[in-house]
Every structure is written in structure tokens, then in C-alpha cells.
Scaffold this motif. Structure first.
Motif, short mmCIF file in Angstrom:
data_model
loop_
_atom_site.label_atom_id
_atom_site.label_comp_id
_atom_site.label_asym_id
_atom_site.label_seq_id
_atom_site.Cartn_x
_atom_site.Cartn_y
_atom_site.Cartn_z
N LEU A 178 0.82 -1.21 0.00
CA LEU A 178 0.00 0.00 0.00
C LEU A 178 0.85 1.25 0.00
N PRO A 184 4.21 1.57 -6.45
CA PRO A 184 3.37 2.37 -7.35
C PRO A 184 2.24 1.50 -7.91
N PHE A 185 1.03 2.00 -7.87
CA PHE A 185 -0.17 1.29 -8.30
C PHE A 185 -0.45 0.05 -7.45
N GLY A 186 0.25 -0.08 -6.34
CA GLY A 186 0.04 -1.26 -5.50
C GLY A 186 -1.36 -1.30 -4.92
N GLN A 187 -1.78 -0.16 -4.38
CA GLN A 187 -3.12 -0.12 -3.81
C GLN A 187 -4.17 -0.31 -4.91
N PHE A 188 -3.89 0.26 -6.08
CA PHE A 188 -4.83 0.12 -7.20
C PHE A 188 -5.01 -1.36 -7.56
N THR A 238 -13.66 -0.10 -17.88
CA THR A 238 -13.66 1.32 -17.51
C THR A 238 -14.47 1.53 -16.24
N VAL A 274 -12.40 0.47 -13.35
CA VAL A 274 -11.32 1.42 -13.07
C VAL A 274 -11.86 2.65 -12.35
N VAL A 275 -13.03 3.14 -12.82
CA VAL A 275 -13.61 4.33 -12.20
C VAL A 275 -14.03 4.02 -10.76
N ALA A 302 -10.94 3.78 -8.66
CA ALA A 302 -10.24 5.06 -8.47
C ALA A 302 -10.98 5.96 -7.49
N PHE A 303 -12.30 5.86 -7.44
CA PHE A 303 -13.03 6.86 -6.66
C PHE A 303 -13.95 6.30 -5.56
N TRP A 307 -10.31 4.24 6.41
CA TRP A 307 -11.26 4.34 5.32
C TRP A 307 -12.29 3.23 5.41
N PHE A 310 -9.45 12.22 -0.92
CA PHE A 310 -8.23 12.70 -1.59
C PHE A 310 -7.57 13.83 -0.82
N LEU A 316 -3.90 15.13 -0.99
CA LEU A 316 -3.39 15.99 -2.06
C LEU A 316 -3.24 17.43 -1.59
N ALA A 341 -14.68 4.63 -24.07
CA ALA A 341 -14.48 3.95 -22.79
C ALA A 341 -13.00 3.79 -22.49
N ALA A 391 -10.91 5.33 -19.39
CA ALA A 391 -10.12 4.48 -18.49
C ALA A 391 -8.68 4.96 -18.42
N VAL A 434 -8.48 8.10 -16.33
CA VAL A 434 -8.57 7.82 -14.89
C VAL A 434 -7.28 7.18 -14.40
N VAL A 481 -4.80 8.37 -11.50
CA VAL A 481 -4.34 7.51 -10.40
C VAL A 481 -2.81 7.53 -10.34
N ASP A 500 -0.30 9.03 -7.34
CA ASP A 500 0.22 7.85 -6.64
C ASP A 500 1.40 8.20 -5.74
N PRO A 522 2.04 11.17 -3.96
CA PRO A 522 1.49 11.67 -2.69
C PRO A 522 0.70 10.59 -1.93
N ARG A 523 0.01 9.72 -2.69
CA ARG A 523 -0.76 8.67 -2.02
C ARG A 523 0.16 7.75 -1.23
N MET A 524 1.30 7.37 -1.86
CA MET A 524 2.22 6.48 -1.16
C MET A 524 2.80 7.16 0.07
N GLN A 571 0.20 7.11 2.66
CA GLN A 571 0.04 5.77 3.21
C GLN A 571 1.19 5.42 4.14
N TRP A 577 0.53 4.40 8.00
CA TRP A 577 0.85 3.16 8.71
C TRP A 577 1.83 3.41 9.83
#
Lengths: 539, 292
Positions: free
Chosen positions: A118, A122-126, A300, A303-304, A307-308, A520, A528, A531, B24, B28, B31, B35, B39, B41-43, B46, B50
Motif C-alpha cells: 500500500l 506504485p499502483f500497489g493499492q490500485f 472502464t 477502473v472508475v 479510483a473513486f 477508510w 483525496f 493531495l 471507454a 479508463a 482515470v 491515479v 500515486d 502523494p498517495r504512497m 500511506q 501506517w
């Protein structure tokens, strides 16, 4: 004297175009660029039909029928749920392989691997969220697929065996989902699986149940062995079994054809494979475009959502010494949890689900009615709907709202600040918790708008429980917020009440909240806030 | 065949279907780009999350297991204080431990502390870690250590009067954290002396100072440093002795002397010492008149 034929001169451009078209035709296994243009324009194929060639030449297409009956290509006939289940399995496989890269199935590492996934990948949580959402969707889609098949009577002869493999696929899907549940090694996973495997223990006679339980857990309690076994089940054994049954199922579907809408054939007939020439819809290009666009649109959508609106949960690390207040099964097992609340483990956990499974498999043989038309199948459809409603009621009974309320004092705190997960207090967060002592007997107000709401909820909740429970009188609650460390607040909860006998009772609970903690909920709009650096720690 | 009432919803034209598909895919991709953009700032969030949750868990463990001796607010009594300026600045030097304070706390919690029979403290620190027979799992030990470390900001504000630390009678302090209080408030006292660094950074474990490095007399793990100035000048032609030694401390794998292994020497010296300290150390190492 014979005249030599003049050498035909072919220009460079023409040669290049021919080579390009030839290459294109090889890649598409027999469809030239011109044919693709004709397909897109919606023009009929030439003769002999070049659009059939890929079905015999290309491996991936040879398992697809060359044409379908017009009526079954309509979206509302099948809702393409079978295709969707297959696609979701593919999504799960791909995301699962990515997750495997970052995961070791051992209690020492599993949970910290999740945290690393997490926070450092990168993209791990995704990936994890897609995998989790895909799993839940797969259970839902496979179930809906079965409901559709039931309602259109498509399980009837000659498709009894197709139905059987379908039921097995549903069971495998549920087990796949359940075995994956343990892998994060958090409290949610550990206790859901502990309860799940303990049902296996209830299999009579005792020696069988104990053995099954021991085999699943690898020890009397779930530990390193159990985790490894569930991991191997999840990534190896069950997927292979699913692939095997999928191919049998799919072969049968293609072999018998998708059953037509009941109104289009005589009762007792099966004309799915006798498609009149004027009702044929060819796979290339019509069905291919339909399926591709449908799957792209669905991707799609996923993904949406990820993402949200969706975040896979991760609770505290598994702790065999501490049972969480409300142990919750995944939603698709709520019905089972509901059953367990009204009957004992052997009946509700083993015998009833077993009977249900046998009944499901036996449906094609129990239903002697040759007609697939709704008006001839009133009993079948009504009993199906009743079964569905019973499942929904049982599921509702399986939620923690039904009949497992703990003591009121515990529940009041749990509502605002649950042991696991977010809750209202953690949602408003560190910055919105002004230090002080808040007593529900007094008029409570706070300059912080969000905290004022929480206080109101606190007061209302104490009153509500006081009215509902005769053993909970003159109740009041105190919330004391202190600064425990520079970035850590301590929330000390006290609930005081008088029991029915008039004895003074008190419940105490301490929680801590760190400035940087994010909690969460699984479903709901993603936060978000990270940010906006100004929002962090701004008091 | 009668058309169902919702037949108008069907898209008939293949071109239109393909356009829907392309839209579509574009959505995608957009989006996914979003993401990907958030990513980083998200990391970070996170990671902080933790860490924060670990401190929360550690606080509960501390309150249940540690507070009875070390105090709810870490001010000690009957055990030693932890929320103490001395503890965060001077304790490691006095104990003689080269790891970080976090490591020291984690180890002490997990493995306990050997106390002398005549120790002033009534109760000995128990072995709390499960691997040493205690009740706490490794993650709980790590959390409680993170919780203790979280007092740092508070503790560094303390003065000699407000610091709750009671000196250990069996380990006399080698220095006071309160001399030059204003300067020290900004961080640990710097620069540390090179001779001290050579020991505390564990250089002395592998490099022998008073023996020369010759073909007949080679250091076993790392080269000897008795004749470092002569050797250092010859190692790399383009670098002076100072540059070479500095580089060897900061970027330890850049040059490996023949016959020795890479990755033996720690690679984090540039984080553990300031630039000023490293320069001092280089100068001291190359000084022909150095006094160990």
C-alpha cells in the motif's frame, strides 16, 4: 513462333501494399484489410465467406462459434454474464500475479507485505483494490448468471450437465474468494476464516469434521501452516480446478448452443443449433464488436469505481488472542452467518448448505416440466423467487445489526469509534478533535462544526440505548480528549449507567489517534485529502 | 419476432459501438493517468498513515504493559524516564551503542536489559518479545518502540530542570545534554570528534589504525590504516588522498581495494554523519601525527 508474354511490371508502391496486405492477412488469420473495412461499414461478406477462416486457423477463435442465433445475441437475453465471469477470472489472474510479486505467505511477513504494497509500490493499492473488487464482482456475476439461467429454464434437457458444471464453478468461485480472504493476515481475515473453517469442524461424525478442520488449518489453530495452505489453495489448486471446469462448461455451452428465448421454439424442442440462414449473426464482426465493447466498458467501470469509490479494507494485524467485537463474514456469506444465528453449527453450517448444494445440482432432474416458458413454470419461478427472498432475509440476519448487539455501553463507543475500521470520529480525524472533557449530561457545543455533530450523535446514542435497554438506566457518557504525545491524541471514553438492580456500572475504553492516520471504509467516496498538504495537521 | 419495448436502447451501428468502445478506453486511460499522478502523494500519505497507526497501537501496548514502570507520560518512576531529553540525546553515548536509538529501544523491549545485582532500579526490564519468551509479538515490539520514539519532539524541549531523567548509578554519564542548551535544542551536539566517530561508526571493527597496510600485513576484513596517507594517494590517479578517502566513506562501493569484498562497509555514513564531521574524519585519518 510463340510470342513470349510480356513481363508484367508491378510498381514499388503496389508491391509494398501487397506485402502489407499479405502481412495483415496473416496476422488476422485470413481477413484482409479490405474485408475489415467492409466489416466496419456493415457490408455482407464475400463468397466464400472469408470471415469464417479465423475460426479454423486461429487458436483463440477456434473455440468460438462462427455464428449465433440473432435472438441470443441480444444483450437482455443473457446479459453476457457468462462472458463477464470469464473476463473477471482473467482480471483476477492478472492482478493476482502482480500481487504475488509483493507477497510472502507467512505470518511474519504477510501483513507487513500488505503495508509495503500500500505504501511503497506504485499502483500497489490500485492493483489490490481491483483484485478485491473483481473478486466480489465475480461472486455477484456468477450468481446472477445462475439466476438468469434458472429464470429462463435453460438448465433443462439437454443442458443438465452444463448446469452441473455451472454449480461447481459457483462453489469454486466462493471458495476462491474465501481462501483469498485470509491472505492479508489482518483481524478481518483471520477471524472470518477461523469461523469459516470451524464450520468444517462441525461435519458429522466428529472424527471427519476434526480431520477436515485440521487439514484446512494445518494445525488446531490457524497459523503459518494454515496461511500457506490457504495461499496454495488460492493461487494454485482452486484456479486450476476452476479452469478445468470452465472448459467443460464452455464446451457444453458451445456444443448445445445458447438456449433460445422460450417463445421462439415449441415446448420440448431445442432448436438452438438449427439457426435459419436469415437469423444468423456472425461472430466476425458483429458479436466480436459487441463483446469487446462490452468488456472495455466494463473495465472502464471497474477502473472508475476503484479510483473513486472502493478501497479494499486492511485492519490491524491478526491477533489470535483478541476476538474483535463484531466478526463479519464477506457479504456473500451473510446468509450463512444468518443461518448460524438461528441454528447450531452442524445444521446451519454443514447440513443445510450441503442440502442446498445437492438441491441446486438436482434442479434439472427434479423439474419434470418440459416447458421453458414463464407462464408454464409458475411453481419453479415462484419457488426461485421465494428462495431468493429467503436468501436476502438470511443475509440481513447475518449482518451485525441483527441480534448480536453487545452491551449498550460497548455499542455506543463502537458506533462512534469502532475497534476496527473508520467510524465517525476517525473520519473527521485528528485535526477536528479539540482537547477537552465532554460530558453528555451537559449542553455540548463545539466551535468545530464536524466535532459538534459527533457530540450530538454521542448524546443521541446514549439516549437511544437508554430507552431500548431496561438494564441501562441513568446513563451518561464522558469523552476526554488529551494530547498524549506531540502528534498523538488520546480519547478516553467512559460510559456510566445504573443496572436494573440499581448498581452503578462503568465501561472504560481508551483509543489513540495519530495525526497522520487515515482510516477508510470499503465502499464510499475515496478521500483525496492527502493531495492538500495544508489540510494535513492543520489545526 | 416481436421486438421488446426496450429495443430502442440497442446500439445497431458497428461504427457507433466502436466509438463507444474507444471513448471507454480513453476514459479508463484518463482515470489511470490520474491515479498514476496522485500515486506519489498517495504512497507518502500511506507511509505516514501506517507509521501513525503503528504509534496508535504502540500507545495501547505501552499503556497496558510499560506505563506502570515508565509512567503514563513516559516520565519514569519507578523505572527510568523515556520522555526525557537526556534519553534522546545522551543515553546512547553513555551505553556505548552504535545503532540508532530506535534499534536500542526495540532491542531493549524485546530482549530486556541485563541489570547488575546492585542496580538502583527495583524491577528489572523483562524480556517482552515473543522470541525471548515474552508476551509481545515482533510487530507489537516495533510499535511500542515507535511510540517511545514519538516523544522526541516533546523531550527535546526540556531543560535540565524539567528533564525527569534520574542518572543510572552503574553507568555514569560521559556528558551532559544541557551544555549550550540553545544550540543543542536544534539537534544533537555537532561536530562529534573524529576519534569518537571512528569508534561509534564501527570503523574500528574492520580497520586497524596502528598497523600499516602492506602485502605482508593485510587487514582481514578491511585494509589497515597505519600508512593510509601513502596508500590513499596511489589508489586512483585523478583523486587526491583527501578526495579518495572522502569518497570511500560516502560512496563505499565506488572503489574496492583488490582482495576485499564490496558491500561489507555500510553505505549510509553520509546520513549518519554531517559533511563537517566527515571532513574532520578524513583530515584526522590522513593526519600523520594523529593520536588515537
Amino acid at each position: 513462333m510463340a510470342v513470349q508474354p510480356e513481363v508484367q511490371k508491378k510498381g514499388f508502391l503496389k508491391t509494398a501494399l501487397d506485402v502489407a496486405d499479405d502481412t495483415f492477412t496473416r496476422i488476422t488469420a485470413g481477413i484482409s484489410a479490405g474485408e475489415v473495412r467492409r466489416m466496419l461499414r456493415g457490408e455482407p461478406p464475400g463468397r466464400p465467406n472469408p470471415r469464417l477462416k479465423p475460426h479454423s486457423e486461429a487458436f483463440l477463435l477456434h473455440i468460438k462459434p462462427t455464428y449465433y442465433h440473432e435472438s441470443v445475441t441480444r444483450f437482455t437475453h443473457t446479459f453476457r454474464l457468462g462472458l463477464l465471469s470469464t473476463y473477471l477470472f482473467l482480471v483476477e489472474t492478472i492482478t493476482g500475479i502482480f500481487l504475488m510479486i509483493w507477497y510472502a505467505p507467512s505470518p511474519d511477513r504477510a501483513y507487513s507485505d500488505m503495508i509495503r504494497l500500500l505504501s511503497n509500490v506504485p499502483f500497489g493499492q490500485f492493483m489490490r483494490d481491483v483484485h478485491r473488487l473483481g473478486a466480489e464482482m465475480m461472486v455477484a456475476v456468477v450468481t446472477l448468471h445462475m439466476v438468469r439461467t434458472y429464470l429462463t429454464g435453460s438448465y433443462k434437457a439437454p443442458r443438465q450437465f452444463t448446469w452441473f458444471t455451472g454449480v461447481i464453478l459457483l462453489v469454486i468461485t466462493l471458495f476462491l474468494s474465501f481462501s483469498g480472504y485470509l491472505l492479508p493476515w489482518d483481524q478481518l481475515a483471520f477471524w472470518a476464516v477461523t469461523i469459516g473453517t470451524s464450520m468444517a469442524e462441525a461435519v458429522p461424525p466428529a472424527i471427519v469434521g476434526e480431520t477436515v478442520n485440521l487439514l484446512a488449518r494445518g494445525a488446531p489453530d490457524i497459523g503459518a501452516n494454515g496461511l500457506l495452505r490457504f495461499y496454495l489453495l488460492h493461487v494454485f489448486f482452486l484456479p486450476i480446478l476452476l479452469i478445468l471446469f470452465f472448459f467443460v462448461h464452455y464446451y457444453k455451452v458451445v456444443h448445445f448452443g445458447i438456449s433460445l428465448p422460450a417463445s421462439e421454439e415449441e415446448v420440448g424442442q431445442d432448436t438452438a443449433n438449427k439457426v435459419p440462414a436469415d437469423r444468423r449473426v456472425y461472430f466476425l464482426p458483429d458479436v466480436l464488436i459487441d463483446e469487446a465493447v462490452f468488456l472495455l466498458g466494463f473495465t472502464t467501470l471497474m477502473v472508475v469505481i476503484v479510483a473513486f469509490f472502493f478501497q479494499a479494507p486492511l485492519e490491524s494485524i491478526a491477533n489470535p488472542q483478541s476476538t474483535p467485537l463484531h466478526t463479519v463474514a464477506p457479504w456473500y456469506f451473510y446468509w450463512l452467518q444468518g443461518l448460524l444465528k438461528i441454528a447450531d453449527k452442524t445444521i446451519a453450517g454443514v447440513i443445510l448448505p450441503g442440502v442446498l448444494l445437492v438441491l441446486l445440482i438436482a434442479i434439472p432432474y427434479l423439474d419434470p416440466n418440459p416447458s421453458r416458458r414463464a407462464k408454464d413454470r409458475r411453481i419453479a419461478i415462484i419457488s426461485g423467487v421465494v428462495a431468493g427472498v429467503v436468501m436476502i432475509i438470511l443475509s440481513w440476519m447475518g449482518t451485525p445489526q441483527y441480534a448480536v448487539q453487545g452491551a449498550p455501553s460497548v455499542e455506543i463507543v463502537q458506533e462512534l469509534m469502532p475497534e476496527e475500521g473508520a467510524g465517525h470520529i476517525r473520519e473527521i480525524g485528528y485535526a477536528h478533535l479539540p482537547l477537552g472533557v465532554y460530558d453528555t449530561r451537559q449542553e455540548l457545543h463545539s466551535d468545530d462544526h464536524e466535532f459538534a455533530e459527533v457530540l450530538e450523535e454521542f448524546q443521541a446514542s446514549v439516549l437511544r440505548f437508554e430507552e431500548a435497554d431496561p438494564d441501562f438506566n441513568n446513563a451518561y457518557g464522558i469523552l476526554e480528549i488529551t494530547q498524549n504525545q506531540p502528534s498523538l491524541k488520546k480519547l478516553h471514553w467512559e460510559i456510566h449507567w445504573l443496572s436494573a438492580e440499581g448498581a452503578e456500572e462503568v465501561f472504560l475504553r481508551d483509543f489513540y489517534l495519530h495525526e497522520n492516520s487515515l482510516y477508510w471504509e470499503q465502499y464510499g467516496l475515496r478521500d483525496f485529502n492527502f493531495l492538500r498538504p495544508a489540510a494535513q495537521g492543520g489545526e | 419476432m416481436r421486438k421488446p419495448w426496450y429495443a430502442y436502447l440497442y446500439i445497431k451501428s458497428p461504427i457507433l459501438k466502436i466509438i463507444v468502445g474507444i471513448l471507454a478506453v480513453m476514459l479508463a486511460v484518463a482515470v489511470l493517468l490520474f491515479v498514476g499522478l496522485v500515486d506519489g502523494p498517495r504512497m507518502e500519505a500511506q507511509t505516514a498513515n501506517w507509521d501513525g497507526r503503528g504509534i496508535e497501537k504502540g500507545a495501547e501496548v505501552y499503556a497496558n504493559n510499560c506505563a506502570s514502570c515508565h509512567g503514563l507520560e513516559g516520565r519514569g518512576n519507578p523505572g527510568p524516564a523515556l520522555n526525557s531529553r537526556y534519553f534522546f540525546t545522551q543515553r546512547l553515548n553513555d551505553v556505548g551503542y552504535t545503532g540508532s536509538l530506535y534499534d536500542y529501544v526495540e532491542l531493549t523491549v524485546a530482549a530486556g536489559r541485563p541489570s547488575k545485582a546492585n542496580s538502583q532500579w527495583g524491577v528489572m526490564m523483562a524480556t517482552w518479545g515473543a522470541e525471548y519468551g515474552g508476551p509481545l509479538r515482533a510487530d507489537q515490539v516495533a510499535n511500542v518502540a515507535a511510540y517511545v520514539m514519538n516523544w522526541e519532539a516533546d523531550a527535546l524541549q526540556q531543560t535540565a530542570e524539567t528533564d525527569p531523567w534520574i542518572p543510572f548509578q552503574d553507568t555514569p554519564s560521559r556528558g551532559s545534554p544541557y551544555e549550550g542548551a540553545e544550540q543543542a535544542a536544534a539537534g544533537p551536539v555537532e561536530p562529534r570528534a573524529p576519534s569518537e566517530l571512528f569508534v561509534s561508526m564501527a570503523c574500528s571493527g574492520c580497520h586497524i589504525l596502528d598497523q600499516p597496510q602492506t602485502d605482508a600485513n593485510r587487514g582481514i576484513v578491511g585494509p589497515n590504516m597505519g600508512n593510509l596517507r601513502e596508500n590513499a594517494e596511489q589508489r586512483i590517479e585523478s583523486q587526491t588522498a583527501e578526495e579518495y578517502v572522502h569518497n570511500s566513506i560516502v560512496n563505499t562501493n565506488a572503489f574496492i581495494v583488490d582482495g576485499y569484498m564490496p558491500n561489507i562497509m555500510p553505505q549510509d555514513f553520509s546520513q549518519r554523519m554531517s559533511e563537517e564531521e566527515i571532513n574532520g574524519l578524513v583530515e584526522w585519518l590522513l593526519d600523520p601525527n594523529r593520536q588515537p
